[in-house]
Each structure stands twice: as C-alpha cells, then as structure tokens.
Design an enzyme around this catalytic site. Structure first.
Site, short mmCIF file in Angstrom:
data_model
loop_
_atom_site.label_atom_id
_atom_site.label_comp_id
_atom_site.label_asym_id
_atom_site.label_seq_id
_atom_site.Cartn_x
_atom_site.Cartn_y
_atom_site.Cartn_z
N TRP A 175 -3.74 -6.30 15.07
CA TRP A 175 -3.73 -7.21 14.06
C TRP A 175 -3.70 -8.68 14.75
CZ3 TRP A 175 -0.54 -11.52 12.91
CH2 TRP A 175 -0.84 -11.85 11.42
N ASP A 342 -6.18 -13.86 -5.03
CA ASP A 342 -5.77 -13.07 -3.92
C ASP A 342 -4.74 -11.95 -4.59
OD1 ASP A 342 -4.96 -11.66 -1.12
OD2 ASP A 342 -6.60 -13.09 -0.76
N LYS A 456 -12.62 -8.84 -3.45
CA LYS A 456 -12.11 -8.51 -2.10
C LYS A 456 -11.49 -7.36 -2.18
CE LYS A 456 -8.96 -10.63 1.33
NZ LYS A 456 -8.09 -11.90 1.48
N TRP A 457 -11.99 -6.29 -1.37
CA TRP A 457 -11.54 -4.80 -1.38
C TRP A 457 -10.79 -4.69 -0.17
CZ3 TRP A 457 -13.96 -0.33 -3.97
CH2 TRP A 457 -13.55 0.91 -3.64
N ASP A 458 -9.38 -5.02 0.03
CA ASP A 458 -8.53 -4.74 1.22
C ASP A 458 -7.92 -3.18 1.28
OD1 ASP A 458 -7.27 -5.75 3.11
OD2 ASP A 458 -6.26 -7.39 1.96
N CYS A 459 -7.60 -2.96 2.54
CA CYS A 459 -7.33 -1.77 2.87
C CYS A 459 -6.16 -1.93 4.03
CB CYS A 459 -8.33 -1.04 3.54
SG CYS A 459 -8.02 0.55 4.12
N ASN A 460 -4.99 -1.93 3.86
CA ASN A 460 -3.86 -2.43 5.02
C ASN A 460 -3.28 -1.19 5.60
OD1 ASN A 460 -4.43 -5.06 5.05
ND2 ASN A 460 -3.66 -5.40 2.81
N ASP A 527 -7.37 -11.47 10.31
CA ASP A 527 -6.55 -12.30 9.66
C ASP A 527 -6.23 -13.70 10.47
OD1 ASP A 527 -6.09 -10.98 7.42
OD2 ASP A 527 -4.08 -10.42 7.84
C1 GLA Z 1 -4.33 -8.58 3.90
C2 GLA Z 1 -5.62 -9.68 3.88
C3 GLA Z 1 -5.28 -11.04 3.56
C4 GLA Z 1 -4.59 -11.01 2.21
C5 GLA Z 1 -3.37 -10.10 2.16
C6 GLA Z 1 -2.77 -9.64 0.79
O1 GLA Z 1 -3.51 -8.91 4.89
O2 GLA Z 1 -6.19 -9.55 5.02
O3 GLA Z 1 -6.26 -11.87 3.58
O4 GLA Z 1 -5.52 -10.53 1.26
O5 GLA Z 1 -3.79 -8.65 2.51
O6 GLA Z 1 -1.78 -9.06 0.79
#
Ligand code: GLA
Length: 714
Positions: A175, A342, A456-460, A527
């Site tokens: 990260w 967001d 914005k399709w996120d995946c954490n 990020d």
């Molecule tokens: C991730 C994304 C960020 C933001 C957060 C929201 O970390 O990279 O840009 O959207 O999730 O929880």
C-alpha cells in the site's frame, strides 16, 4: 509417427509489422517455438532457424510451444493434468492450424494439439495486432474422457526466448508503495513472480514484467519483451533459464490451491497473456503496448475523459447533504467536469460512518442523505457539473444487514475464526446469486439515476480463509471462478452501460491488469498521491498502461506546492481531492490556468505517444513528454527529484518523437501567478535542434516543476 522419423515439418510464422514468433513442428510433430524477435526479410528462411540450434540433450524437449508434463518434456510445464484414470501424463502433438483475418490489423492463429493416447486436446490461440506489434496468447483446453479430468496447472502460454543472457525487470510493492522496480540478470533455475491474494492480486507483486535479451535494454536500445497477464486474480509467471541457456516464460493463472475439474466436452479458456517485443528498447515497447491498449483494450480508449473533484480526503465519512451541496458548488468553482462522492453514503442499520460497518448495504444513509442520491444528482445538474459515486460491491462488513441475511454469500471457512482485511470480507462471486447482487448494485444506481456519470469501483480486501459455500466439493475452483464471476458481472454492466466511465480502484494499486481494464476507463495507481512519489510510481506504470488510464489526483499529501502537485497529476487523467475553499486566490487562479492548458493538451497526453526522457531514478530531474499523432503539439513535464545543494538541469534534455523538419514554438506553461519564466519568450526551434541538442527546462530549487508546451509554428 515413429520417433525420429523425418516427417515434413510445419513452420508457422506469426508476424507483426516488425516482429516474428515462429512455431515449428519436429519429426515427432511436437510443436516448438523456435524464434521470437525481429522479423526476417525473407519469410522462407524461418524454416531454417530451428536447424541452427544444436542444443538438444537428455533433458527432453525444451522448446515446446505449450509444455505438457509427464511425457517427453521435463522442464516447468504450462499444463499438468490428471486423467480420469489417474494417469498424469500428457503429450500434445500438432494436428492442424488455421489463420483467421479479423480485420486489416488483427489476425487470429489457432493451433490444434492433441494427445495421441488420451482424448485430450489444447488449442493455442495467438491474436496478433500487426501495426502495434502486440500478441495476445491463450489456450482452450478440453477432453472427451469418461469422467472429469483435473487440470493441475493450466497456464495461458509459454514463450521460449533465445539470447546471450536475460535480464528481468519486475515490480513489488505494498500500500502506498506501488511499482517498486528491480532489475537483475536471471540465473539458472526458476524465478517466479506470483500472487496468491485472490482479489486485488497485485498488492505485493503485479504480473507486469520485462525481459531484456543479450544485455539490459535501455529506454531506446536493446531487445526487450514486455508482458502481463490479463487476469485479475492469482497469477504465476515462471521464468526458467534451462540447461541449454534458453529462457522459458510460463504465464498463467496461479495453480496454487486451484486445480480445476473439467467435465467431458467442457471447454476451459485461459486468460490471455499479452506481450510485445522491441529491439529499440523499453520506450518503444511501451508505446506499442500503450497504442494497443487504447485502440483495442480499454473502454473508450480513443475517447474523452472527465476531470473531477473527489471528496474522500476532504470529508472522509463525515458529510451530509448540505455539505455535499457545497462541494458541488466547489466543483464548479474549481472548473472540473464531475463531482465524485466517495465512501460513506450508505448503510442504515449499520451506517457507514467508518470502515468497520455498512459495506454491503447499498441504500443511502437516511441521516446523511434524507433525499437520496437523486437529490444530489439533481443539484449537480443545476450547478452544471456531473455526478459520480463510489462503490465497493465485491465486499461486505460483518456488521451489515447483508452479512446477517446471507452469511453463505461470504468467503470464509465454516469452521475457523474469521480473519478481516480492513474490517471486511469478500463476497463469493463464484455464486451466480452473488453475481446478480453485485450487478444489481450498479444497475440500481443507474436505473434510479440515469444521469449518473461515473463510478469508482473499489476493492480493498484480499481473500483469507478461501472457502465457498456455493462450490461445495469444488473448493479448488474458488480463486479462478471468483474472477470468472467478476468478469460475468462486468460483461453485464458493459452490455447495458457500454461507455460510462468506471475507475478500477483498490486502496492503492492493488488492482490493474488488462483482464479488468477491458471493462474500465481508468485505474487508481496508488493511494500515495504525494507528487514526488507519484513521479516514480506513474513512471513505472507507464511502461504498461497509457496515461489516459492513470487517475492522478491532486491531494494534500506531502508538502509540495499546488503547482507541483497539479503538474504531476496532469500526466494522465487529472482529478482533485482537496478542500477547494481553502485554496488561496492565487492557487485557484493557477488551477484555472492549468485546467485550460490541460484542455488544450489533453489529446497529446491521452492519445499521443509518451517518451520517458530522463529517469527520476538516476537524475536530479525527471522529464517526460507527450506528442500528439501529427507531431504538431507536445508537452514536456520536468520535476526536481533531488533536494541536494545545486541539484537541477545543467545540460539540455533531448526531446523525442518530434518531426525534425518542423519548427516548434516553445513556451513555459502552468506558471504560478506572479512568477516569470526563465525560458526565452517566443522561442522557436526546429524538431531537429530539440532532438539533437535538446532544451534546458531550467529545473532548480526555485523551479521544481517546469512544464513546456511545444506547438508547431508555421
Ligand atoms: C480506498 C481508496 C480510497 C477511498 C477509500 C474509501 O482506500 O483507495 O481512494 O475511496 O478506499 O474507503
């Protein structure tokens, strides 16, 4: 065919504009890859190549075009199977091939291989893009045995490379530390680049790599292959330097804990491995890949992109309707196209007020947004901006209604404690019901808000405790079927919403590959938006992905002035994630001017050719330029990347990609209000001069970021 008999050989050259990959059968009808490199003038001579190598030895066939295990080849295989009867040997023999011309530029070669003993076959596909010198290679595997066959390994492709030594450039990271490069000479044995993370598979290592042959290639010199797997899950790239000093590159889905059971007549299509070759260095190879991506892979690669203001870093989870109304006005004031809302807008029983709850419950939070998304979209329209929204549809917080209602939709072991990544778990996309649910999230947003302009399709999270309640006895299918499930959802999204911009995101650059980019317009490189760091991160990504796919946001990370931050973000798809109301008048004036320049130059940046002029890794200043197709417009970005005393550009930087005959008006742009350029006014120089002598952007501690615009002067 008896071993060693001299049957007629078949030679199949796979040519593109500058390159050739040559396949050839031997006397036993084994298909070999005998050559990959610059195209020969006389195509007849491809037949002779194989004969020039006298490398045979007792280790078996080392140059099979798709190496099968358990029979005549003893090196790292591309494919390993267990037949219905438990036998583990496979021998693939050439049967036939066809070439289909898809259009002027694109051809598809299919080579059918069969096992002479078992009813088992593999068809190798080579899709070539002539002008771009790019090949996508994949395999289709099927059988007609009496029951299920287990695919223990099922790579997409293997390349056999010849050279006097091989140098691998690979990447690792974490990260906020994406795309850290390493380059080293390969020694004998196997070097593996892989991921076993399941989702956001690139977090520690992406599948992109380069191999130089004969000597390490530079930006403009040397032989180099650039490759990447078009797959968003676990991958494995093996680079085996064998006893004969040939390099085999085996690329595919990672077979770790992922053997696949194949029913009779069922086809298994591997993802494609995409690669290009240049004998003019890494820069040329990367431009080929970028051109290919824009023309054939990414969504709307020849089209436009939206500039935006994102609220993640300015509000985090703390907002309500009136605050957002203010930000919509700020979007207009800043002068960008779209406001991107967001994380934090959803969840009621478990409100999403932090990252520990609410994921999975995609209903607007009634306290924050009593009038729903609809009211925000309406207000945006009234303010003259577009509206976009963040989702993380593949994930669930245990603290959510979704989790309580459908615990069997969640990837977790039934008999082990749950393990979380960012307080969340991954939904089981192998399950068609989960696919419907995920598609429904997107579909619902667009149905209710037809003018919604961006997602914005996120995946954490990664996959811990890989277990699918849906897959029952086929647990080893999970990693693979997850990605197939994801692609099914994305297919449906694109069938219904073909062009709407979608950003592929992961908290950091954990997720970008051409398997996914087929459905997205852009990705989130990191990020880490500290602009000095971004110079390095974007530099490395750019070898594989075109600038227009790189979402670069100006944020408050780091201490650099707004000019430096914006200049860096302009080298791609520009966005902002700042508190507009805190910008000084001069800062805002600067941004307005920069946006005007961006509008003027975006065609060169997005659709033109990129030249990496001076690397940040070994110079005081980094320099990157973009030239439009007709070579009438260009922009050169220069950044001080070393803070030591006296650091700066002492000598001119030679430009590239211009027309030597043309004259260019050179002008420094993106000047901060009140500052003067040290570049001469109305300076007109020929492309010849600019490329032979160069130009000094005069980067120094007082001018840490310098942008030069070049316009053809008639
Ligand atoms: C991730 C994304 C960020 C933001 C957060 C929201 O970390 O990279 O840009 O959207 O999730 O929880």
């Amino acid at each position: 065919m008896a071993m060693g008999s001299h049957a007629q050989t078949v030679t199949i050259p796979v040519e593109t504009q500058n390159n050739a990959l040559v396949l050839q059968t031997d006397g036993d009808k084994t298909l070999k890859m005998v050559y990959f490199g610059s195209k020969l003038g006389n195509a007849k001579e491809y037949e002779q190549i194989g004969k020039m190598y006298r490398q045979a030895d007792d280790s078996g066939v080392l140059t099979e075009a798709y190496m099968a295990s358990g029979s005549q080849s003893l090196a790292e295989p591309a494919i390993t199977v267990t037949h219905t009867d438990g036998n583990k040997s496979l021998n693939l023999i050439y049967v036939s091939h066809t070439v289909t011309k898809v259009d002027e530029d694109v051809s598809l070669l299919a080579v059918n291989l069969k096992d002479p003993v078992y009813p088992f076959e593999v068809t190798l596909y080579y899709k070539t893009y002539f002008k771009e010198d790019v090949t996508e290679q994949w395999s289709v595997i099927k059988h007609n045995e009496k029951g299920e066959v287990t695919l223990n390994k099922y790579a997409s492709a293997n390349l056999n490379l010849k050279g006097n030594g091989f140098w691998l450039k690979q990447y690792h990271g974490n990260w906020a530390l994406e795309m850290q490069p390493e380059e080293a000479k390969l020694t004998h044995g196997i070097k593996t680049i892989d991921s076993k993370l399941g989702t956001r598979a690139n977090l520690y290592e992406p599948s992109m790599f380069m191999v130089s042959m004969d000597k390490p290639a530079t930006e403009d010199e040397g032989k180099v292959v650039l490759g990447a797997l078009e797959w968003s899950g676990n991958f494995k790239i093996d680079l085996e330097l064998d006893v004969s000093n040939n390099l085999r590159v085996i690329a595919g889905i990672n077979n770790a804990a992922a053997e696949y059971h194949l029913k009779p007549a069922q086809e298994f299509t591997t993802p494609a491995f995409v690669y290009t070759y240049s004998d003019h260095g890494k820069g040329d190879a990367s431009r080929k890949l970028q051109r290919w991506a824009r023309k054939y892979k990414i969504v709307d690669g020849q089209g436009d992109r939206l500039t935006l203001l994102n609220n993640w870093e300015s509000t985090y989870f703390d907002f309500n309707e009136s605050k957002l109304f203010g930000l919509l006005k700020d979007t207009k004031k800043l002068g960008v196209d779209l406001f991107l809302l967001d994380d934090g807008w959803f969840g009621n029983k478990f409100p999403r007020n932090g990252d520990h709850a609410g994921l999975g419950d995609w209903q607007e939070n009634k306290l924050k947004l009593p009038n729903g998304i609809g009211s925000l979209v309406k207000e945006a329209t009234a303010d003259g901006v577009k509206f976009g929204i963040w989702i993380e549809p593949e994930m669930v917080n245990p603290k959510s209604e979704l989790y309580s209602k459908h615990p069997d939709w969640v990837i977790k072991q039934p008999n082990r404690p749950e393990k979380y990544f960012r307080n969340q778990l991954v939904l089981d996309l192998a399950n068609p019901k989960v696919q419907d649910f995920v598609f429904g999230i997107v579909d619902d947003l667009f149905t209710k808000n037809p003018t919604l302009a961006y997602i914005k399709w996120d995946c954490n999270a990664v996959i811990y405790n890989a277990y699918s309640a849906y897959l029952k006895k086929d647990q080893s299918h999970l990693y693979t079927d997850y990605v197939f499930g994801l692609y099914k959802v994305l297919e449906r999204v694109r069938a219904k919403y073909p062009k709407v911009p979608l950003m592929l995101c992961s908290g950091g650059g954990g997720r970008v590959d051409y398997g996914a980019l087929k459905y997205f317009t852009e990705f989130w490189p990191s990020d880490n938006t500290e602009p000095l760091e971004r110079v390095f991160i974007q530099w490395e990504y750019s070898y594989f992905y075109p600038a227009m796919t790189s979402s670069n946001h100006v944020t408050d990370w780091g201490k650099q002035p707004i000019k430096f931050r914006t200049d860096v973000a302009m080298m791609g798809k520009l966005g902002f994630d700042i508190v507009v109301s805190k910008l000084s008048e001069q800062d805002l004036d600067y941004v307005h001017d920069a946006l005007k320049n961006y509008e003027y130059l975006k065609d060169a940046i997005w659709h033109g050719d990129q030249y990496r002029l001076q690397s940040p890794w070994d110079n005081d200043a980094a320099s990157i330029m973009y030239v439009n197709d007709s070579k009438s417009k260009a922009v050169v970005f220069n950044y001080l990347v070393n803070n030591r005393y006296g650091a700066g550009t002492k000598v001119p930087i030679r430009l590239k990609g211009l027309d030597p005959q043309k004259k260019y008006l050179v002008k420094e742009i993106n000047l901060y209000p009140g500052s003067n350029s040290s570049i001469e006014n109305n300076l007109v120089l020929t492309g010849d001069f600019l490329m032979t002598v160069g130009i000094n952007p005069d980067v120094n501690s007082g001018r840490t970021s310098v942008v030069l615009q070049l316009e053809e002067s008639r």
